[in-house]
Design an enzyme around this catalytic site. Structure first.
Site, PDB file in Angstrom:
ATOM      1  CG  ASN A  16      50.377  27.366   6.122  1.00  0.00           C
ATOM      2  OD1 ASN A  16      51.382  27.147   5.435  1.00  0.00           O
ATOM      3  ND2 ASN A  16      50.048  26.626   7.155  1.00  0.00           N
ATOM      4  CG  HIS A  44      54.690  22.794  15.898  1.00  0.00           C
ATOM      5  ND1 HIS A  44      54.971  21.496  16.274  1.00  0.00           N
ATOM      6  CD2 HIS A  44      53.952  22.705  14.768  1.00  0.00           C
ATOM      7  CE1 HIS A  44      54.432  20.653  15.415  1.00  0.00           C
ATOM      8  NE2 HIS A  44      53.807  21.358  14.480  1.00  0.00           N
ATOM      9  NE  ARG A  68      56.097  15.216  10.292  1.00  0.00           N
ATOM     10  CZ  ARG A  68      55.828  16.466  10.627  1.00  0.00           C
ATOM     11  NH1 ARG A  68      56.649  17.116  11.426  1.00  0.00           N
ATOM     12  NH2 ARG A  68      54.763  17.075  10.177  1.00  0.00           N
TER      13      ARG A  68
END
Ligand code: ADP
Length: 397
Positions: A7, A180, A241
């Site tokens: 990642n 996701h 967020r």
């Protein structure tokens, strides 16, 4: 077969090396602060051996070289040579409309990842960099790209279309994509397994509540709707967020505070959510502690967070005409006993009822619904890296 899962972020590389025979993690690690002062690598092997290095890591190529050195370290490594890595699976955030499943990387795939960078400027370029660095350093190994957006490509038009002039969809592919995906798919499958049913026969609502958070309606094995949109900003209130917002608030704040587009973007992504509401922290554990100590803004942050999840659950029951199971995952979903309790409170009319004693659980697969709950509720720890490794193994055969 040994598969390395990568990642690659803007200044970090997270990695796990799997032995796929037992789906065992041989080693996992993190390279941080690439290109900035204090860059370092930390690796932990299944043997318990730990490598900690603080050294200059100028770029992703240097970072990846260090990863390979650590994995093959004579004393603390887990493989004798890099040739043992059969394939590399990469997390790629935005696959746009081009990818509805994982793919083996070739030039065309790289061009597409590059093309969708305009919708994920902070994620796709470092993801692509990770792929290119691995191609150079491990030319013998095939590279596979696994997209956060792929699982949601089954969403119907009415779920992914914004109420904007249609030309913007045509011109910019401006629509909802969702993220996701690997996590939502994994926990939905796990629930089907727990219920000993085929996922194709079930309606499941998957709540991925981590630092980033999203919720998905999985109908007959496919993503039917999800809370994140064009970017991972839409939907739930998250660590930093804001999630859903009246879009008119954006020009209003820009005018009042004299902010540029980049500044308002930063405000909504980095300074809002639990952090902005509480003024305490973006971390749920800190918020819960502050709330217990009587901090009213922390209490408000908790309430706003839970209420938003509850509203989405209700809307997805409506969207799917019912629900068989709800599942909680990721840091908050797996560990937040009180949060799960408040989300599920007063949902009996939808057939959702928790058992407080069963809900007293952290980080393991468990059914937490009351015996008379029509809808089964579960906690399932997510494992996105394992999904990437499995997809990679399947693709390269
Ligand atoms: P990401 O992968 O998106 O960075 P995680 O899935 O690791 O995030 O989730 C991080 C969140 O999980 C943080 O808000 C953290 O406070 C929360 N979390 C972790 N452990 C607990 C706990 N025991 N109780 C409540 N929240 C927790």
């Amino acid at each position: 077969m040994k598969i390395l899962v990568i990642n690659s972020g803007s200044s970090s590389i997270k990695y796990q090396l799997f032995n796929m025979e037992q789906e065992e993690v041989l080693a996992k690690g993190l390279v941080e602060r690439i290109g900035i002062d204090g860059s370092c690598l930390e690796q932990e092997a299944s043997t318990g051996e730990v490598i900690e290095l603080e050294t200059e890591i100028a770029d992703h190529a240097a970072g990846m070289e260090l990863v390979i050195e650590s994995l093959t370290d004579e004393n603390k490594g887990v493989i004798t040579g890099v040739d043992e890595v059969n394939a590399v699976g990469h997390r790629v955030v935005q696959g746009g409309k081009s990818f509805s499943e994982s793919v083996i990387v070739d030039e065309e795939v790289k061009e597409e990842i590059e093309k969708w960078s305009n919708l994920a400027p902070l994620h796709n370029p470092p993801n692509l960099m990770g792929i290119e660095v691995c191609e150079k350093l491990m030319p013998h190994a095939q590279q596979v790209a696994v997209f956060d957006t792929a699982f949601h490509q089954t969403m119907p038009k009415e779920a992914y279309t914004y109420g904007l002039p249609y030309e913007y969809y045509e011109k910019y592919a401006l629509r909802r994509y969702g993220f996701h995906g690997t996590s939502h798919k994994f926990v939905a499958q796990a629930v089907a397994q727990e219920l000993e049913k085929d996922l194709e026969e079930l309606k499941v609502i998957t709540c991925h509540l981590g630092n980033g958070a999203s919720i998905t309606a999985v109908k007959n094995g496919q993503s039917y709707d999800t809370s994140m949109g064009l970017t991972p900003l839409e939907g739930l209130v998250m660590g930093t967020r804001c999630g859903d917002l009246d879009p008119a608030a954006i020009p209003f704040i820009m005018e009042q505070e004299d902010l540029s587009p980049a500044e308002i973007d930063n405000l909504m992504n980095q300074e809002s959510g639990l952090l902005g509401l509480s003024g305490v922290s973006s971390d749920m554990r800190d918020i819960e502690q502050a709330a217990e100590a009587g901090n009213e803004r922390a209490v408000l942050a908790l309430d706003v967070f839970s209420y938003r999840v509850k509203k989405y659950i209700g809307s997805y029951v409506a969207a799917m005409n019912g629900v068989d199971a709800v599942v909680f995952t990721a840091g908050i979903g797996e560990n937040g006993i009180g949060i799960r309790e408040s989300i599920c409170q007063d949902l009996e009319h939808l057939g959702i009822k928790l058992d407080s004693a069963k809900n007293d659980v952290r980080g393991k697969v468990q059914e937490i619904s009351a015996d008379d709950s029509q809808v089964k509720v579960f906690v399932v720890p997510t494992n996105e890296e394992l999904v990437i490794a499995r997809d990679t193994e399947e693709l390269i055969g």
